[in-house]
Design a protein around this motif. Structure first.
Motif, PDB file in Angstrom:
ATOM      1  N   GLY A  15       0.638  -1.024   0.006  1.00  0.00           N
ATOM      2  CA  GLY A  15      -0.123  -0.024   0.098  1.00  0.00           C
ATOM      3  C   GLY A  15       0.826   1.232  -0.069  1.00  0.00           C
ATOM      4  N   VAL A  16       0.096   2.292   0.196  1.00  0.00           N
ATOM      5  CA  VAL A  16       0.671   3.713   0.227  1.00  0.00           C
ATOM      6  C   VAL A  16       1.444   3.894   1.443  1.00  0.00           C
ATOM      7  CG1 VAL A  16      -0.706   4.404  -1.780  1.00  0.00           C
ATOM      8  CG2 VAL A  16      -1.234   4.970   0.552  1.00  0.00           C
ATOM      9  N   ASN A  17       2.427   4.658   1.434  1.00  0.00           N
ATOM     10  CA  ASN A  17       3.012   5.210   2.726  1.00  0.00           C
ATOM     11  C   ASN A  17       3.533   4.176   3.538  1.00  0.00           C
ATOM     12  OD1 ASN A  17       4.091   7.122   4.298  1.00  0.00           O
ATOM     13  ND2 ASN A  17       2.485   7.272   5.596  1.00  0.00           N
ATOM     14  N   VAL A  18       3.964   2.852   2.999  1.00  0.00           N
ATOM     15  CA  VAL A  18       4.393   1.868   3.769  1.00  0.00           C
ATOM     16  C   VAL A  18       5.901   2.057   4.042  1.00  0.00           C
ATOM     17  CG1 VAL A  18       4.696  -0.738   3.996  1.00  0.00           C
ATOM     18  CG2 VAL A  18       2.667   0.266   3.196  1.00  0.00           C
ATOM     19  N   LYS A  19       6.363   1.690   5.165  1.00  0.00           N
ATOM     20  CA  LYS A  19       7.899   1.905   5.736  1.00  0.00           C
ATOM     21  C   LYS A  19       8.093   0.349   5.893  1.00  0.00           C
ATOM     22  CE  LYS A  19       7.515   6.200   7.375  1.00  0.00           C
ATOM     23  NZ  LYS A  19       7.828   7.258   8.533  1.00  0.00           N
ATOM     24  N   ILE A  20       9.390  -0.117   5.417  1.00  0.00           N
ATOM     25  CA  ILE A  20       9.812  -1.621   5.559  1.00  0.00           C
ATOM     26  C   ILE A  20      11.537  -1.409   5.801  1.00  0.00           C
ATOM     27  CG2 ILE A  20      10.407  -3.641   4.489  1.00  0.00           C
ATOM     28  CD1 ILE A  20       7.932  -3.353   2.751  1.00  0.00           C
ATOM     29  N   GLY A  21      11.824  -1.849   7.255  1.00  0.00           N
ATOM     30  CA  GLY A  21      13.099  -1.733   7.377  1.00  0.00           C
ATOM     31  C   GLY A  21      14.201  -2.502   6.866  1.00  0.00           C
ATOM     32  N   HIS A  22      15.477  -2.522   7.307  1.00  0.00           N
ATOM     33  CA  HIS A  22      16.562  -2.895   6.665  1.00  0.00           C
ATOM     34  C   HIS A  22      16.538  -4.499   6.771  1.00  0.00           C
ATOM     35  CE1 HIS A  22      17.378  -1.575  10.917  1.00  0.00           C
ATOM     36  NE2 HIS A  22      18.138  -2.645  11.120  1.00  0.00           N
ATOM     37  N   TYR A  23      16.821  -5.287   5.635  1.00  0.00           N
ATOM     38  CA  TYR A  23      17.067  -6.476   5.719  1.00  0.00           C
ATOM     39  C   TYR A  23      15.610  -7.259   6.110  1.00  0.00           C
ATOM     40  CZ  TYR A  23      21.919  -5.510   5.774  1.00  0.00           C
ATOM     41  OH  TYR A  23      23.156  -4.881   5.362  1.00  0.00           O
ATOM     42  N   SER A  24      14.667  -6.764   6.029  1.00  0.00           N
ATOM     43  CA  SER A  24      13.252  -7.389   5.929  1.00  0.00           C
ATOM     44  C   SER A  24      13.172  -8.081   4.466  1.00  0.00           C
ATOM     45  CB  SER A  24      12.176  -6.467   6.202  1.00  0.00           C
ATOM     46  OG  SER A  24      12.325  -6.250   7.729  1.00  0.00           O
ATOM     47  N   VAL A  25      12.220  -9.079   4.580  1.00  0.00           N
ATOM     48  CA  VAL A  25      11.920  -9.846   3.481  1.00  0.00           C
ATOM     49  C   VAL A  25      10.514  -9.848   3.335  1.00  0.00           C
ATOM     50  CG1 VAL A  25      12.195 -12.157   2.179  1.00  0.00           C
ATOM     51  CG2 VAL A  25      14.029 -11.560   3.706  1.00  0.00           C
ATOM     52  N   VAL A  31      -0.239  -8.886   1.072  1.00  0.00           N
ATOM     53  CA  VAL A  31      -0.802  -7.658   0.939  1.00  0.00           C
ATOM     54  C   VAL A  31      -0.675  -7.082   2.042  1.00  0.00           C
ATOM     55  CG1 VAL A  31      -3.125  -6.509   0.296  1.00  0.00           C
ATOM     56  CG2 VAL A  31      -2.836  -8.744  -0.612  1.00  0.00           C
ATOM     57  N   ILE A  32      -0.024  -5.772   1.877  1.00  0.00           N
ATOM     58  CA  ILE A  32       0.170  -4.858   3.164  1.00  0.00           C
ATOM     59  C   ILE A  32      -0.683  -3.752   2.905  1.00  0.00           C
ATOM     60  CG2 ILE A  32       1.980  -3.577   4.514  1.00  0.00           C
ATOM     61  CD1 ILE A  32       3.999  -5.866   3.510  1.00  0.00           C
ATOM     62  N   GLY A  33      -1.225  -3.241   3.984  1.00  0.00           N
ATOM     63  CA  GLY A  33      -2.135  -2.136   3.797  1.00  0.00           C
ATOM     64  C   GLY A  33      -1.487  -0.704   4.017  1.00  0.00           C
ATOM     65  N   ASP A  34      -2.373   0.305   3.726  1.00  0.00           N
ATOM     66  CA  ASP A  34      -1.525   1.698   3.903  1.00  0.00           C
ATOM     67  C   ASP A  34      -1.017   2.177   5.352  1.00  0.00           C
ATOM     68  OD1 ASP A  34      -2.460   1.873   1.103  1.00  0.00           O
ATOM     69  OD2 ASP A  34      -4.234   3.094   1.625  1.00  0.00           O
ATOM     70  N   ASN A  35       0.078   2.827   5.056  1.00  0.00           N
ATOM     71  CA  ASN A  35       0.448   3.475   6.413  1.00  0.00           C
ATOM     72  C   ASN A  35       1.082   2.322   7.543  1.00  0.00           C
ATOM     73  OD1 ASN A  35      -0.392   6.067   5.591  1.00  0.00           O
ATOM     74  ND2 ASN A  35      -2.447   5.369   6.041  1.00  0.00           N
ATOM     75  N   THR A  36       1.553   1.330   6.994  1.00  0.00           N
ATOM     76  CA  THR A  36       1.834   0.198   7.665  1.00  0.00           C
ATOM     77  C   THR A  36       3.672   0.497   7.935  1.00  0.00           C
ATOM     78  OG1 THR A  36       0.127  -1.333   7.378  1.00  0.00           O
ATOM     79  CG2 THR A  36       2.453  -2.273   7.848  1.00  0.00           C
ATOM     80  N   ILE A  37       4.022   0.075   9.037  1.00  0.00           N
ATOM     81  CA  ILE A  37       5.518   0.041   9.433  1.00  0.00           C
ATOM     82  C   ILE A  37       5.875  -1.469   9.831  1.00  0.00           C
ATOM     83  CG2 ILE A  37       7.244   1.045  10.963  1.00  0.00           C
ATOM     84  CD1 ILE A  37       5.657   3.363  11.449  1.00  0.00           C
ATOM     85  N   ILE A  38       6.832  -1.677   9.159  1.00  0.00           N
ATOM     86  CA  ILE A  38       7.391  -3.108   9.388  1.00  0.00           C
ATOM     87  C   ILE A  38       9.035  -2.822   9.213  1.00  0.00           C
ATOM     88  CG2 ILE A  38       8.096  -5.294   8.314  1.00  0.00           C
ATOM     89  CD1 ILE A  38       5.652  -5.055   6.644  1.00  0.00           C
ATOM     90  N   GLU A  39       9.562  -3.043  10.797  1.00  0.00           N
ATOM     91  CA  GLU A  39      10.941  -2.955  11.050  1.00  0.00           C
ATOM     92  C   GLU A  39      11.861  -3.894  10.434  1.00  0.00           C
ATOM     93  OE1 GLU A  39      10.969  -2.555  15.398  1.00  0.00           O
ATOM     94  OE2 GLU A  39      10.078  -0.437  15.326  1.00  0.00           O
ATOM     95  N   GLY A  40      13.019  -3.882  10.816  1.00  0.00           N
ATOM     96  CA  GLY A  40      13.972  -4.357  10.144  1.00  0.00           C
ATOM     97  C   GLY A  40      14.052  -6.077  10.559  1.00  0.00           C
ATOM     98  N   PHE A  41      14.658  -6.927   9.697  1.00  0.00           N
ATOM     99  CA  PHE A  41      14.731  -8.201   9.894  1.00  0.00           C
ATOM    100  C   PHE A  41      13.865  -9.151  10.288  1.00  0.00           C
ATOM    101  CE2 PHE A  41      18.668  -5.936  11.296  1.00  0.00           C
ATOM    102  CZ  PHE A  41      19.662  -6.720  10.864  1.00  0.00           C
ATOM    103  N   CYS A  42      12.429  -8.581   9.350  1.00  0.00           N
ATOM    104  CA  CYS A  42      11.181  -9.268   9.531  1.00  0.00           C
ATOM    105  C   CYS A  42      11.138 -10.138   8.429  1.00  0.00           C
ATOM    106  CB  CYS A  42       9.978  -8.265   9.784  1.00  0.00           C
ATOM    107  SG  CYS A  42      10.083  -7.557  11.097  1.00  0.00           S
ATOM    108  N   GLU A  43      10.317 -11.312   8.343  1.00  0.00           N
ATOM    109  CA  GLU A  43      10.115 -12.019   7.190  1.00  0.00           C
ATOM    110  C   GLU A  43       8.403 -12.046   7.141  1.00  0.00           C
ATOM    111  OE1 GLU A  43      12.141 -15.516   6.246  1.00  0.00           O
ATOM    112  OE2 GLU A  43      13.310 -15.378   7.956  1.00  0.00           O
TER     113      GLU A  43
END
Length: 250
Positions: A15-25, A31-43
């Motif tokens: 989605g829009v305005n999604v933030k995905i951190g370092h080394y995440s897969v 499907v990831i919704g708008d304005n979601t934050i996923i920090e680093g090292f996630c799968e």
């Protein structure tokens, strides 16, 4: 913003305005919704045949903290929030604003309602059914195998507004009914009736929850807890509680 070290499948829907951190897969079936934050090292969307080809759906305005793993085949409505190092297996279906504490583990094939709160190190076994406005405190275990190891699975059911205190273990197939309270360190091997306190090993009925008074205001009952606690809940929910319980929330 997507960190340059993140690995994002071209098949994933972001989605829009999604933030995905370092080394995440982020895997294919996601499907990831708008304005979601996923920090680093996630799968996110870890592949498994047990998902039957269904996607992982993360609702809008969610926040997944670092080192968390979500398998494909689950669905979460808006405002999912996790601690660090959370694991969620396939076929977990959750409502609004589920909060999963650090190092917690949801084993999949679970149904979870709206505004459920789990603290750190909670284990939710397969086939658990958890209602709305539930509180599950640290180191609680919801089991499912009545004679381990076996292929038999009897999930635990936890009904609306119930509270399970720290280090309690709920045995397979048990129901914790609405507005019940399970005391700390309890081993629950029988269904917990509506609005009752149980505690001990094995857990025994102690009293009605309404008999417990607030430590800081002994004139008031601590339960039902929505009469006096509303932090973190939207106004629309607390207004519903006012109507439901017929008392002003202090």
């Amino acid at each position: 913003m997507i960190h340059k070290s993140a690995i994002i499948s071209s098949k994933a829907k972001i989605g829009v305005n999604v933030k995905i951190g370092h080394y995440s897969v982020i895997y294919d079936n996601v499907v990831i919704g708008d304005n979601t934050i996923i920090e680093g090292f996630c799968e996110i969307g870890y592949p498994t045949n047990l998902a039957d080809g269904n996607p992982l759906i993360i609702g809008n305005n969610s926040y997944i903290r670092s080192h968390s793993i979500f398998y494909e085949g689950s669905s979460f409505k808006e405002k999912l929030v996790t601690g660090h190092r959370v694991t969620v297996r396939e076929k977990t279906y959750a409502g609004l604003n589920l909060q999963i504490g650090t190092l917690s583990d949801i084993q999949g094939d679970c149904q979870i309602g709206d505004y459920v709160r789990t603290h750190s190190n909670v284990h939710i076994g397969k086939h658990s059914k958890i209602g709305n406005y539930i509180w599950i405190f640290p180191y609680v275990v919801l089991t499912n195998d009545p004679h381990p190891p076996s292929e038999t699975m009897l999930g635990v059911a936890v009904k609306d507004f119930a509270v399970i205190a720290t280090m309690a273990v709920i045995l397979p197939g048990i129901t914790v009914n609405e507005h019940a309270l399970v005391g700390a360190h309890s081993l629950v091997n029988k269904d917990v009736p509506y609005g009752m306190v149980v505690a001990g090993n094995p857990a025994k009925i102690l009293c009605e929850t309404s008999k417990i008074k607030l430590k800081d205001n002994p004139q008031l009952s601590a339960y039902p807890w929505p009469r006096h606690f509303r932090r973190g809940y939207p106004d629309s929910v607390t207004e519903e509680w006012r109507s439901m319980f017929g008392e002003k929330i202090i």
